[in-house]
Design an enzyme around this catalytic site. Structure first.
Site: not given
Ligand code: PNS
Length: 164
Positions: A18, A42, A96, A133
């Site tokens: 990040h 989440k 990514r 994460s």
């Protein structure tokens, strides 16, 4: 007129991936808001306030200038409404792999349709393209080494969170 952008995410917690995206997008805008967003799909490991604090501390630890940083929190409502409320014209997203683009593209298109807000995709730095994460949390929880993926503040917070 100043150029303002928003870098949104769960940041649960912020990783060096990040931070790389934030650092590289900085040069393109006069203000870059790092926005901690509540994602209802989440269950966060850290509370929103702690995620914001860890993000700021980590940027400092990584040597990123705070001159253009604004920290924000979006607990509910549309991201584009937040963007409009602060005069932002762009959203910054890191990616990514192609899977990230596939997930992000519909949101980028809808955000442009409904509010004329453009999304700028910034590729992950070489060597951090596989960091997330959730992976970092899993490794930390199982006692693995995470130093190369996060700052010292985040490592300490994860150690504290998962200590048995
Ligand atoms: O780090 P994450 O959890 O992948 O971030 C996703 C996030 C929170 C940036 C995304 O879910 C989002 O933009 N949520 C805000 C609500 C919203 O505007 N939804 C409509 C998107 S078209």
């Amino acid at each position: 007129m100043s150029s303002i952008a928003v870098y949104p995410g769960s940041f649960d917690p912020i990783t060096l991936g990040h931070i790389g995206v934030y650092r590289r997008a900085l040069g393109l805008f006069d203000e870059l808001h790092l926005l901690v967003v509540h994602n209802p799909s989440k269950t966060p490991t850290f509370g929103a306030e702690q995620r914001m604090e860890l993000a700021k501390k980590s940027l400092i630890e990584a040597g990123v200038s705070l001159e253009k940083l604004r920290l924000g929190l979006l607990e509910d409502g549309l991201l584009v409404n937040y963007c409009k409320s602060i005069g932002a014209t762009a959203i910054v997203k890191g990616f990514r792999t192609a899977a990230d683009i596939e997930y992000e593209l519909p949101m980028a298109q809808v955000n442009r349709d409904i509010a004329s807000i453009e999304t700028l995709f910034v590729p992950a730095e070489a060597g951090l393209g596989y960091v997330s994460s959730s992976l970092v949390k899993q490794v930390a929880e199982l006692g693995g080494e995470i130093d190369r993926y996060v700052t010292q503040s985040v490592k300490t917070a994860l150690d504290e969170r998962f200590k048995s």
